[in-house]
Design a protein around this motif. Structure first.
Motif, PDB file in Angstrom:
ATOM      1  N   THR A  13       0.807  -1.222   0.000  1.00 49.96           N
ATOM      2  CA  THR A  13       0.000   0.000   0.000  1.00 49.96           C
ATOM      3  C   THR A  13       0.838   1.269   0.000  1.00 49.96           C
ATOM      4  OG1 THR A  13      -0.180  -0.265   2.388  1.00 49.96           O
ATOM      5  CG2 THR A  13      -2.062  -0.995   1.071  1.00 49.96           C
ATOM      6  N   GLY A  14       2.137   1.135   0.209  1.00 50.26           N
ATOM      7  CA  GLY A  14       2.984   2.328   0.223  1.00 50.26           C
ATOM      8  C   GLY A  14       2.925   3.049  -1.100  1.00 50.26           C
ATOM      9  N   PRO A  15       2.606   4.361  -1.073  1.00 47.99           N
ATOM     10  CA  PRO A  15       2.448   5.102  -2.331  1.00 47.99           C
ATOM     11  C   PRO A  15       3.738   5.118  -3.155  1.00 47.99           C
ATOM     12  CG  PRO A  15       2.230   6.566  -0.415  1.00 47.99           C
ATOM     13  CD  PRO A  15       2.369   5.184   0.116  1.00 47.99           C
ATOM     14  N   GLU A  16       4.895   5.103  -2.477  1.00 46.82           N
ATOM     15  CA  GLU A  16       6.157   5.162  -3.223  1.00 46.82           C
ATOM     16  C   GLU A  16       6.374   3.885  -4.033  1.00 46.82           C
ATOM     17  OE1 GLU A  16       5.865   4.965   0.011  1.00 46.82           O
ATOM     18  OE2 GLU A  16       6.892   3.124   0.571  1.00 46.82           O
ATOM     19  N   GLN A  17       5.715   2.752  -3.578  1.00 44.43           N
ATOM     20  CA  GLN A  17       5.832   1.488  -4.319  1.00 44.43           C
ATOM     21  C   GLN A  17       5.126   1.549  -5.676  1.00 44.43           C
ATOM     22  OE1 GLN A  17       7.500  -1.121  -3.973  1.00 44.43           O
ATOM     23  NE2 GLN A  17       8.276  -0.839  -1.903  1.00 44.43           N
ATOM     24  N   TRP A  18       4.085   2.379  -5.728  1.00 44.14           N
ATOM     25  CA  TRP A  18       3.226   2.340  -6.912  1.00 44.14           C
ATOM     26  C   TRP A  18       3.677   3.274  -8.018  1.00 44.14           C
ATOM     27  CZ3 TRP A  18      -0.752  -0.927  -8.059  1.00 44.14           C
ATOM     28  CH2 TRP A  18      -1.080  -1.852  -7.050  1.00 44.14           C
ATOM     29  N   SER A  19       4.502   4.281  -7.676  1.00 46.76           N
ATOM     30  CA  SER A  19       4.876   5.240  -8.718  1.00 46.76           C
ATOM     31  C   SER A  19       6.335   5.051  -9.110  1.00 46.76           C
ATOM     32  CB  SER A  19       4.621   6.670  -8.199  1.00 46.76           C
ATOM     33  OG  SER A  19       5.312   6.835  -6.980  1.00 46.76           O
ATOM     34  N   GLY A  20       6.789   5.827 -10.093  1.00 50.68           N
ATOM     35  CA  GLY A  20       8.178   5.751 -10.505  1.00 50.68           C
ATOM     36  C   GLY A  20       8.400   4.706 -11.586  1.00 50.68           C
ATOM     37  N   SER A  21       9.604   4.756 -12.198  1.00 46.54           N
ATOM     38  CA  SER A  21       9.885   3.907 -13.363  1.00 46.54           C
ATOM     39  C   SER A  21      10.016   2.439 -12.961  1.00 46.54           C
ATOM     40  CB  SER A  21      11.169   4.377 -14.050  1.00 46.54           C
ATOM     41  OG  SER A  21      12.264   4.162 -13.174  1.00 46.54           O
ATOM     42  N   ASP A  22      10.253   2.143 -11.667  1.00 45.49           N
ATOM     43  CA  ASP A  22      10.224   0.728 -11.270  1.00 45.49           C
ATOM     44  C   ASP A  22       9.157   0.485 -10.205  1.00 45.49           C
ATOM     45  OD1 ASP A  22      11.412   2.095  -9.281  1.00 45.49           O
ATOM     46  OD2 ASP A  22      13.119   0.725  -9.023  1.00 45.49           O
ATOM     47  N   GLY A  23       8.114   1.346 -10.218  1.00 43.06           N
ATOM     48  CA  GLY A  23       6.996   1.170  -9.296  1.00 43.06           C
ATOM     49  C   GLY A  23       6.071   0.053  -9.755  1.00 43.06           C
ATOM     50  N   ILE A  24       5.136  -0.287  -8.873  1.00 42.87           N
ATOM     51  CA  ILE A  24       4.214  -1.387  -9.188  1.00 42.87           C
ATOM     52  C   ILE A  24       3.410  -1.091 -10.453  1.00 42.87           C
ATOM     53  CG2 ILE A  24       2.195  -2.678  -8.372  1.00 42.87           C
ATOM     54  CD1 ILE A  24       3.258  -2.339  -5.544  1.00 42.87           C
ATOM     55  N   GLY A  25       3.004   0.211 -10.613  1.00 41.44           N
ATOM     56  CA  GLY A  25       2.226   0.589 -11.788  1.00 41.44           C
ATOM     57  C   GLY A  25       2.919   0.198 -13.080  1.00 41.44           C
ATOM     58  N   VAL A  26       4.175   0.570 -13.200  1.00 42.57           N
ATOM     59  CA  VAL A  26       4.936   0.278 -14.421  1.00 42.57           C
ATOM     60  C   VAL A  26       5.138  -1.224 -14.590  1.00 42.57           C
ATOM     61  CG1 VAL A  26       7.170   0.547 -15.557  1.00 42.57           C
ATOM     62  CG2 VAL A  26       6.080   2.510 -14.441  1.00 42.57           C
ATOM     63  N   ARG A  27       5.489  -1.889 -13.480  1.00 41.93           N
ATOM     64  CA  ARG A  27       5.715  -3.349 -13.533  1.00 41.93           C
ATOM     65  C   ARG A  27       4.448  -4.091 -13.968  1.00 41.93           C
ATOM     66  NH1 ARG A  27      10.552  -2.878 -14.340  1.00 41.93           N
ATOM     67  NH2 ARG A  27      12.005  -2.513 -12.622  1.00 41.93           N
ATOM     68  N   LEU A  28       3.337  -3.582 -13.431  1.00 41.21           N
ATOM     69  CA  LEU A  28       2.055  -4.203 -13.770  1.00 41.21           C
ATOM     70  C   LEU A  28       1.781  -4.082 -15.264  1.00 41.21           C
ATOM     71  CD1 LEU A  28      -0.314  -5.463 -12.052  1.00 41.21           C
ATOM     72  CD2 LEU A  28      -1.457  -3.265 -12.301  1.00 41.21           C
ATOM     73  N   LEU A  29       2.013  -2.883 -15.792  1.00 34.26           N
ATOM     74  CA  LEU A  29       1.793  -2.669 -17.225  1.00 34.26           C
ATOM     75  C   LEU A  29       2.707  -3.549 -18.065  1.00 34.26           C
ATOM     76  CD1 LEU A  29       1.149   1.164 -17.635  1.00 34.26           C
ATOM     77  CD2 LEU A  29      -0.423  -0.755 -17.996  1.00 34.26           C
ATOM     78  N   GLU A  30       3.988  -3.611 -17.640  1.00 30.79           N
ATOM     79  CA  GLU A  30       4.931  -4.491 -18.360  1.00 30.79           C
ATOM     80  C   GLU A  30       4.432  -5.926 -18.362  1.00 30.79           C
ATOM     81  OE1 GLU A  30       9.194  -2.250 -17.312  1.00 30.79           O
ATOM     82  OE2 GLU A  30       8.490  -3.955 -16.119  1.00 30.79           O
ATOM     83  N   HIS A  31       4.020  -6.339 -17.172  1.00 30.78           N
ATOM     84  CA  HIS A  31       3.540  -7.718 -17.010  1.00 30.78           C
ATOM     85  C   HIS A  31       2.355  -8.001 -17.940  1.00 30.78           C
ATOM     86  CE1 HIS A  31       3.937 -11.237 -14.299  1.00 30.78           C
ATOM     87  NE2 HIS A  31       2.713 -11.486 -14.721  1.00 30.78           N
TER      88      HIS A  31
END
Ligand SMILES: Nc1ncnc2c1ncn2[C@@H]1O[C@H](COP(=O)(O)OP(=O)(O)O)[C@@H](O)[C@H]1O
Ligand SMILES: [Mg+2]
Lengths: 223, 384
Positions: A13-31
């Motif tokens: 749930t940490g917001p810093e995990q979800w943003s940035g070029s290696d955040g969850i958001g980007v990883r999820l999209l890559e996946h």
């Protein structure tokens, strides 16, 4: 154990995990991108094979046994093998994912085609449909629920397995698993695994719901 | 219209389904192919629209060899109805009916308009058009099957046991409607069934097949019943052959007299002149009467005369108004004469077969007499 769960919750749930070029958001999209591309390529290969076998009735043996062959295929072994042959690129990952997805699609497409009532196919021919009209206007629409089930199963398997992209240093949610393993960071490993699992389950539910909506007017037997 | 010339069909597994068949089906009218299961009826039918290719021989539809035509185009020009209807489960009833017009490139609007028209023709509501086949009853599905076959107005209709899977009441209803439709449309219909009663009801001609794909006899039902070609056909027609013949003949030609006046029995009528009941003036009791029209059969006349306390049947016109009465003896006479004439007509038409005819003649007449006597016996000693 409890602490681990709290840490995991914090990590997810940490917001810093979800943003940035290696955040969850980007990883999820890559996946998702790896999974979608692999499934589309697999469908492009498997659908014509399944439809052809189903329409002609020839090669049914292949279609039926392909699924057990698919289950026995060592995915990571395949990645390593193609990796050794082709060098560092996404190619081995895609080859492995496609190889994983093809059997599920072929088998279900064939099963859907085989389940189409003989009388209905006969009537279609008897009304004057040519072979391609029988295939596309009658067999394909009637087999569609099972074909879509095959695509859904394939996609889920691919999503669950696309973590191997990280194994050969590419992105996706597998990054967290392999990085976590390398850094002995258990929370990160668990976080990656949970994300993959949640993604797979969410996609499964979403697609199953779409299928039900799409085929709601079908007779119970064919739905 | 449809010609079979020395047609032979052997399947790859060695089964001979049709054996050296030569048969001419004239334009218009219903030809019924009948015989027990596996005797080659379906195969014969399916060779007409090239769903099965003959091993040898020629089949012509409207003078053209079917094998020289494109199979898909040929099939679009011939209506085809199968058992269980074979409807497309993923298409609405309306789109099912529109199948052939769409294949012929009529365009969606015109095809749907035609389909909507046909819903009415086969006795379905406009509402049924929006439903899916599995939402209809078996009988309704069969109607859709017939509508689909009629959609492009083909001159020829092939029907393979279309009413085989529905219950007897609905079957009778569907048969009646097919007869009504056929009166309107005058198609050339080839109809397959294993039910001899259905064959007799629907057929203008009946072709009897025997296992191994042999055609044994093809004749109008009256002739078939009066003079079966051999013991096999006679056996197939069943023990009630004589009664079936009676069921085929209308009573329009039967003479009628005036209703009795002033005797013990009085025929009660409503103000419009429709017969209601026989009244026994001695006991003041009434027996309801079922009046018969000219299109009713000799069999029902026989039945009514037995049930009637007077032995008289009440005859009515199209509107149900009394025209006269006919007595039991006249009906019996007619029944007897019918069998004799039917046999004699065939004799004249076919002298090459005189010997066989003589053989078949006797049993036919005997059956007729037996039938009449049987009906009479059940009646017992009522008032004369
Ligand atoms: N495709 C086929 N292959 C082999 N044998 C067949 C095939 N179709 C029908 N037969 C055989 O041909 C015979 C006639 O079949 P059919 O025309 O279906 O009979 P019916 O319609 O009178 O019941 C049967 O013995 C049947 O088993
Ligand atoms: Mg049959």
């Amino acid at each position: 154990m409890y602490e681990l769960l709290v840490d995991l919750g914090g990590w997810l749930t940490g917001p810093e995990q979800w943003s940035g070029s290696d955040g969850i958001g980007v990883r999820l999209l890559e996946h998702l991108q790896y999974s979608a591309l692999a499934t589309v390529v697999a469908a492009a290969i498997a659908l014509p094979i399944g439809l052809l076998i189903g329409h002609t009735g020839r090669g049914a043996f292949l279609a039926i046994n392909l699924s057990s062959f698919g289950r026995a295929l060592p995915t990571v072994g395949l990645v390593v093998l193609v990796f050794l042959a082709s060098g560092l690129s996404m190619t081995p990952v895609y080859v492995a994912l496609v190889a994983l997805a093809v059997p599920a699609i072929v088998t279900n497409t064939y099963a859907g085609m085989a389940a189409v009532d003989r009388d209905v196919k006969d009537a279609a021919r008897g009304q004057g449909m040519r072979w391609h009209q029988v295939l596309f206007q009658v067999e394909l629409p009637l087999a569609l629920p099972l074909i879509m089930t095959g695509l859904r199963l394939a996609l889920i398997q691919v999503v669950a397995t696309a973590t191997i992209a990280a194994y050969v240093s590419f992105g996706g949610l597998g990054r967290y698993v392999f990085d976590g393993l390398a850094q002995r960071d258990l929370v990160q490993v668990l976080g990656g695994a949970v994300l993959v699992a949640v993604l797979a389950v969410a996609l499964d539910l979403l697609l199953a719901g779409a299928q039900r909506l799409l085929f709601r007017h079908r007779a119970p037997a064919t739905a | 219209m449809i010609q079979f010339q020395a047609v032979h069909k052997q399947f790859p597994n060695g089964t001979t389904a049709v054996h050296d068949l030569s048969l001419d089906l004239p334009e218009g009218g219903v030809t019924v192919l009948v015989g027990s299961s596996g005797c080659g009826k379906t195969t014969t039918l399916r060779m007409i629209n090239r769903m099965v290719e003959p091993t040898s021989g020629t089949i012509r539809v409207a003078g053209k060899d079917v094998t020289e035509q494109d199979a898909a185009e040929l099939r679009r020009s011939i209506g085809y109805v199968i058992q269980q209807a074979g409807l497309f489960p993923h298409r609405t009833v309306l789109d099912n009916i529109a199948t052939v017009p769409l294949l012929l490139g009529w365009g969606r609007r015109k095809a749907r308009a035609r389909a909507a028209e046909l819903l009415d023709t086969v006795g379905l509501t406009a509402d049924a058009g929006k439903r899916y086949p599995h939402q209809l009853s078996g009988g309704q599905q069969q109607r859709v099957g017939v509508a689909r076959a009629l959609a492009a107005d083909p001159p020829v209709l092939l029907m393979d046991e279309p009413f085989g899977a529905v219950d007897p009441v609905v079957r009778t209803q569907l048969q009646d409607e097919l007869l009504r439709l056929q009166q309107e449309l005058g198609k050339t219909i080839v109809f397959v069934t294993h039910d001899i009663d259905e064959a007799v009801r629907l057929g203008d001609r009946i072709a009897v097949f025997r296992t191994g794909g042999h055609l044994v006899q093809c004749a109008p039902p009256e002739e078939l019943l009066a003079r079966p070609a051999d013991a096999f056909v006679a056996d197939f027609l069943g023990a009630e052959r004589g009664l079936k013949l009676l069921s085929l003949t209308g009573i329009a030609a039967l003479p009628q007299g005036a209703a009795p006046d002033g005797g013990r029995w009085e025929l009660l009528r409503d103000p419009a002149g429709k017969p209601l009941a026989w009244r026994d003036t001695d006991t003041d009791t009434e027996t309801p009467v079922r009046p018969l029209k000219g299109t009713d059969s000799l069999l029902s006349a026989l039945n009514e005369s037995v049930a009637s306390p007077t032995g008289l049947i009440a005859r009515v016109d199209e509107d149900g108004v009394l025209t006269g009465v006919t007595d039991r003896d006249t009906i019996h006479d007619h029944a007897n004469r019918l069998h004799v004439t039917a046999s004699r007509d065939t004799l004249a038409a076919d002298d090459a077969d005189t010997l066989a005819a003589d053989d078949a003649d006797a049993p036919a007449a005997a059956v007729a007499v037996e039938a009449v006597e049987a009906v009479e016996a059940t009646k017992g000693g009522g008032p004369a």
